[in-house]
Design a protein around this motif. Structure first.
Motif, PDB file in Angstrom:
ATOM      1  N   LEU A  90       0.835  -1.200   0.000  1.00 21.30           N
ATOM      2  CA  LEU A  90       0.000   0.000   0.000  1.00 21.30           C
ATOM      3  C   LEU A  90       0.873   1.255   0.000  1.00 21.30           C
ATOM      4  CD1 LEU A  90      -2.627  -1.003   2.746  1.00 21.30           C
ATOM      5  CD2 LEU A  90      -2.863  -1.209   0.248  1.00 21.30           C
ATOM      6  N   PRO A  91       0.272   2.414  -0.309  1.00 28.06           N
ATOM      7  CA  PRO A  91       1.019   3.672  -0.139  1.00 28.06           C
ATOM      8  C   PRO A  91       1.533   3.793   1.306  1.00 28.06           C
ATOM      9  CG  PRO A  91      -1.009   4.042  -1.370  1.00 28.06           C
ATOM     10  CD  PRO A  91      -1.057   2.620  -0.902  1.00 28.06           C
ATOM     11  N   VAL A  92       2.591   4.568   1.459  1.00 26.49           N
ATOM     12  CA  VAL A  92       3.298   4.600   2.742  1.00 26.49           C
ATOM     13  C   VAL A  92       2.375   4.912   3.916  1.00 26.49           C
ATOM     14  CG1 VAL A  92       5.109   5.774   4.050  1.00 26.49           C
ATOM     15  CG2 VAL A  92       5.480   5.208   1.638  1.00 26.49           C
ATOM     16  N   ALA A  93       1.529   5.904   3.789  1.00 23.12           N
ATOM     17  CA  ALA A  93       0.657   6.297   4.912  1.00 23.12           C
ATOM     18  C   ALA A  93      -0.293   5.160   5.294  1.00 23.12           C
ATOM     19  CB  ALA A  93      -0.128   7.551   4.557  1.00 23.12           C
ATOM     20  N   ASP A  94      -0.921   4.545   4.277  1.00 21.91           N
ATOM     21  CA  ASP A  94      -1.832   3.429   4.553  1.00 21.91           C
ATOM     22  C   ASP A  94      -1.062   2.230   5.088  1.00 21.91           C
ATOM     23  OD1 ASP A  94      -4.073   4.841   3.696  1.00 21.91           O
ATOM     24  OD2 ASP A  94      -3.798   4.212   1.604  1.00 21.91           O
ATOM     25  N   ARG A  95       0.113   1.984   4.524  1.00 23.22           N
ATOM     26  CA  ARG A  95       0.925   0.852   4.978  1.00 23.22           C
ATOM     27  C   ARG A  95       1.243   0.968   6.459  1.00 23.22           C
ATOM     28  NH1 ARG A  95       6.956   1.341   3.380  1.00 23.22           N
ATOM     29  NH2 ARG A  95       6.717   2.801   5.134  1.00 23.22           N
ATOM     30  N   ASP A  96       1.729   2.130   6.859  1.00 20.61           N
ATOM     31  CA  ASP A  96       2.126   2.300   8.259  1.00 20.61           C
ATOM     32  C   ASP A  96       0.927   2.192   9.195  1.00 20.61           C
ATOM     33  OD1 ASP A  96       4.697   2.636   7.380  1.00 20.61           O
ATOM     34  OD2 ASP A  96       4.694   4.832   7.541  1.00 20.61           O
ATOM     35  N   ARG A  97      -0.219   2.735   8.768  1.00 21.91           N
ATOM     36  CA  ARG A  97      -1.401   2.661   9.632  1.00 21.91           C
ATOM     37  C   ARG A  97      -1.879   1.224   9.791  1.00 21.91           C
ATOM     38  NH1 ARG A  97      -4.479   5.292   6.785  1.00 21.91           N
ATOM     39  NH2 ARG A  97      -6.080   3.819   6.096  1.00 21.91           N
ATOM     40  N   VAL A  98      -1.942   0.488   8.688  1.00 21.15           N
ATOM     41  CA  VAL A  98      -2.424  -0.894   8.740  1.00 21.15           C
ATOM     42  C   VAL A  98      -1.454  -1.773   9.535  1.00 21.15           C
ATOM     43  CG1 VAL A  98      -2.873  -2.957   7.359  1.00 21.15           C
ATOM     44  CG2 VAL A  98      -3.770  -0.738   6.626  1.00 21.15           C
ATOM     45  N   ARG A  99      -0.178  -1.614   9.293  1.00 17.67           N
ATOM     46  CA  ARG A  99       0.791  -2.418  10.028  1.00 17.67           C
ATOM     47  C   ARG A  99       0.770  -2.098  11.524  1.00 17.67           C
ATOM     48  NH1 ARG A  99       6.257  -3.058   6.211  1.00 17.67           N
ATOM     49  NH2 ARG A  99       5.368  -4.729   4.882  1.00 17.67           N
ATOM     50  N   LYS A 150      -4.279  -4.747  -4.863  1.00 20.16           N
ATOM     51  CA  LYS A 150      -3.477  -4.863  -3.649  1.00 20.16           C
ATOM     52  C   LYS A 150      -4.354  -4.680  -2.406  1.00 20.16           C
ATOM     53  CE  LYS A 150       0.641  -3.126  -6.027  1.00 20.16           C
ATOM     54  NZ  LYS A 150       1.602  -1.991  -6.160  1.00 20.16           N
ATOM     55  N   ARG A 151      -5.271  -3.708  -2.486  1.00 24.51           N
ATOM     56  CA  ARG A 151      -6.162  -3.483  -1.336  1.00 24.51           C
ATOM     57  C   ARG A 151      -7.074  -4.686  -1.119  1.00 24.51           C
ATOM     58  NH1 ARG A 151     -10.855  -2.929   0.352  1.00 24.51           N
ATOM     59  NH2 ARG A 151     -11.604  -3.546  -1.720  1.00 24.51           N
ATOM     60  N   ALA A 152      -7.593  -5.250  -2.233  1.00 25.89           N
ATOM     61  CA  ALA A 152      -8.495  -6.396  -2.136  1.00 25.89           C
ATOM     62  C   ALA A 152      -7.776  -7.613  -1.560  1.00 25.89           C
ATOM     63  CB  ALA A 152      -9.078  -6.717  -3.510  1.00 25.89           C
ATOM     64  N   ASP A 153      -6.520  -7.812  -1.949  1.00 25.21           N
ATOM     65  CA  ASP A 153      -5.747  -8.926  -1.402  1.00 25.21           C
ATOM     66  C   ASP A 153      -5.575  -8.774   0.107  1.00 25.21           C
ATOM     67  OD1 ASP A 153      -5.520 -10.060  -3.879  1.00 25.21           O
ATOM     68  OD2 ASP A 153      -3.490  -9.299  -4.264  1.00 25.21           O
ATOM     69  N   LEU A 154      -5.292  -7.561   0.538  1.00 23.31           N
ATOM     70  CA  LEU A 154      -5.142  -7.308   1.972  1.00 23.31           C
ATOM     71  C   LEU A 154      -6.472  -7.513   2.700  1.00 23.31           C
ATOM     72  CD1 LEU A 154      -3.618  -6.338   4.449  1.00 23.31           C
ATOM     73  CD2 LEU A 154      -4.050  -3.971   3.712  1.00 23.31           C
ATOM     74  N   ALA A 155      -7.560  -7.042   2.115  1.00 22.74           N
ATOM     75  CA  ALA A 155      -8.876  -7.215   2.735  1.00 22.74           C
ATOM     76  C   ALA A 155      -9.216  -8.695   2.884  1.00 22.74           C
ATOM     77  CB  ALA A 155      -9.945  -6.504   1.910  1.00 22.74           C
ATOM     78  N   ALA A 156      -8.857  -9.492   1.862  1.00 29.00           N
ATOM     79  CA  ALA A 156      -9.113 -10.936   1.936  1.00 29.00           C
ATOM     80  C   ALA A 156      -8.288 -11.573   3.053  1.00 29.00           C
ATOM     81  CB  ALA A 156      -8.788 -11.591   0.596  1.00 29.00           C
ATOM     82  N   ALA A 157      -7.051 -11.101   3.217  1.00 28.57           N
ATOM     83  CA  ALA A 157      -6.205 -11.635   4.289  1.00 28.57           C
ATOM     84  C   ALA A 157      -6.778 -11.288   5.660  1.00 28.57           C
ATOM     85  CB  ALA A 157      -4.779 -11.089   4.151  1.00 28.57           C
ATOM     86  N   LEU A 158      -7.316 -10.077   5.794  1.00 26.96           N
ATOM     87  CA  LEU A 158      -7.934  -9.684   7.063  1.00 26.96           C
ATOM     88  C   LEU A 158      -9.205 -10.495   7.332  1.00 26.96           C
ATOM     89  CD1 LEU A 158      -7.474  -5.809   6.903  1.00 26.96           C
ATOM     90  CD2 LEU A 158      -6.166  -7.448   8.255  1.00 26.96           C
ATOM     91  N   ASP A 159      -9.969 -10.769   6.274  1.00 27.61           N
ATOM     92  CA  ASP A 159     -11.151 -11.618   6.434  1.00 27.61           C
ATOM     93  C   ASP A 159     -10.739 -13.017   6.909  1.00 27.61           C
ATOM     94  OD1 ASP A 159     -12.830  -9.587   5.650  1.00 27.61           O
ATOM     95  OD2 ASP A 159     -12.995 -10.282   3.566  1.00 27.61           O
ATOM     96  N   ASP A 160      -9.599 -13.487   6.417  1.00 27.19           N
ATOM     97  CA  ASP A 160      -9.102 -14.792   6.827  1.00 27.19           C
ATOM     98  C   ASP A 160      -8.738 -14.793   8.315  1.00 27.19           C
ATOM     99  OD1 ASP A 160      -8.379 -17.484   6.154  1.00 27.19           O
ATOM    100  OD2 ASP A 160      -6.282 -16.885   6.279  1.00 27.19           O
ATOM    101  N   ILE A 161      -8.108 -13.706   8.774  1.00 26.45           N
ATOM    102  CA  ILE A 161      -7.808 -13.582  10.208  1.00 26.45           C
ATOM    103  C   ILE A 161      -9.095 -13.624  11.015  1.00 26.45           C
ATOM    104  CG2 ILE A 161      -6.867 -12.074  12.003  1.00 26.45           C
ATOM    105  CD1 ILE A 161      -4.963 -10.932   9.932  1.00 26.45           C
ATOM    106  N   TYR A 162     -10.100 -12.899  10.538  1.00 23.16           N
ATOM    107  CA  TYR A 162     -11.382 -12.841  11.252  1.00 23.16           C
ATOM    108  C   TYR A 162     -12.019 -14.230  11.351  1.00 23.16           C
ATOM    109  CZ  TYR A 162     -16.111 -11.362  12.458  1.00 23.16           C
ATOM    110  OH  TYR A 162     -17.320 -11.212  13.076  1.00 23.16           O
ATOM    111  N   SER A 163     -11.991 -14.975  10.235  1.00 25.63           N
ATOM    112  CA  SER A 163     -12.569 -16.322  10.241  1.00 25.63           C
ATOM    113  C   SER A 163     -11.842 -17.238  11.212  1.00 25.63           C
ATOM    114  CB  SER A 163     -12.518 -16.916   8.830  1.00 25.63           C
ATOM    115  OG  SER A 163     -13.293 -16.157   7.923  1.00 25.63           O
ATOM    116  N   LYS A 164     -10.518 -17.136  11.225  1.00 23.55           N
ATOM    117  CA  LYS A 164      -9.743 -18.004  12.106  1.00 23.55           C
ATOM    118  C   LYS A 164      -9.860 -17.573  13.567  1.00 23.55           C
ATOM    119  CE  LYS A 164      -6.731 -19.514   8.420  1.00 23.55           C
ATOM    120  NZ  LYS A 164      -5.452 -19.365   7.690  1.00 23.55           N
ATOM    121  N   ARG A 165     -10.117 -16.289  13.776  1.00 21.79           N
ATOM    122  CA  ARG A 165     -10.385 -15.842  15.148  1.00 21.79           C
ATOM    123  C   ARG A 165     -11.697 -16.439  15.651  1.00 21.79           C
ATOM    124  NH1 ARG A 165      -9.127 -12.088  18.874  1.00 21.79           N
ATOM    125  NH2 ARG A 165     -10.848 -11.415  20.223  1.00 21.79           N
TER     126      ARG A 165
END
Length: 254
Positions: A90-99, A150-165
């Motif tokens: 992601l762009p730097v600002a979004d990257r740092d916030r998400v991480r 790239k955003r959609a891939d990240l969103a899918a990864a977060l959905d995966d975390i949610y499912s496993k939680r």
């Protein structure tokens, strides 16, 4: 803590066996020795087999559940690491916030979730952090199709975390059917109480032998009960997977 509970279970088994031997080994039948050896041998074998069957079933079942629950923690931590890596696109600002939010979430899993899971719950704070993170990623407005991918891939990864939680939250509340524990306790009492009931006299040698049997029965019950609560003491699953995830975050940053 684990050693304490193991010793405690052994002591309880010994005390029950000794008390049963002393109280029941002085009856008239015990003193006279009047019994049918063949019939008592069949009954004794049946009691022993019943205890072994129930104990073996519970240990196998709880051990399988314990290992599955532990694997689920590694699956969730692996998904968090994947999301952390994808955030780097992601762009730097979004990257740092998400991480930053991902790091906060993993830290909350360790510090908030794990103590709560010992009480069959999960942390509302960690839930809120993950929900906020998913909302933030959903609100990102990419500049082009490549950025949207790239955003959609990240969103899918977060959905995966949610499912496993959710799977981990379900693991916290799973237990073997209560009737099996009742059967285990009844079988244990009958197994220990049977010898003095049918005539085992309360001399020193017999009491020691029965105490040894009581100790092993107590230890078997301890193992079953400890494995039945994977996120509780004394054999609780540790948040090692999420600590490893934090290490991987640092390596990815490096």
């Amino acid at each position: 803590m684990m050693v304490f509970w193991a010793i405690f279970s052994l002591v309880v088994g010994v005390v029950v066996a000794v008390v049963a031997s002393v109280l029941l080994g002085r009856t008239e039948r015990a003193a006279s020795g009047a019994y049918n050896p063949q019939a008592l041998s069949v009954i004794g074998s049946a009691l022993l087999s019943s205890f072994i069957l129930v104990t073996a079933f519970l240990i196998a079942g709880t051990w399988s559940t314990y290992n599955t629950d532990r694997q689920h923690t590694y699956d969730e931590a692996r998904s968090a690491t994947t999301a952390y890596w994808l955030a780097g696109k992601l762009p730097v600002a979004d990257r740092d916030r998400v991480r930053g939010e991902l790091t906060t979430y993993v830290n909350q899993v360790i510090s908030r979730d794990w103590p709560a899971m010992g009480g069959h719950q999960t942390s509302d704070e960690a839930n809120a952090t993950l929900d906020g993170l998913r909302a933030d990623v959903g609100a990102i407005r990419p500049a082009d199709a490549a950025a949207e991918k790239k955003r959609a891939d990240l969103a899918a990864a977060l959905d995966d975390i949610y499912s496993k939680r959710l799977i981990r939250a379900a693991d916290v509340n799973y237990d073997m059917p209560k009737v099996l524990y009742v059967a285990l306790i009844i079988a244990a009492i009958l197994l220990i109480g049977y010898p003095p009931l049918v005539g085992l006299t309360a001399n020193g040698r017999n009491v020691v032998l029965l105490a040894g049997l009581g100790a092993m029965v107590g230890l078997g019950i301890f193992i079953v009960m400890a494995l039945s609560h994977p996120y509780g003491e004394p054999l609780r699953i540790q948040p090692s997977a999420f600590r490893h995830a934090l290490e991987r975050f640092a390596q990815i940053n490096g």
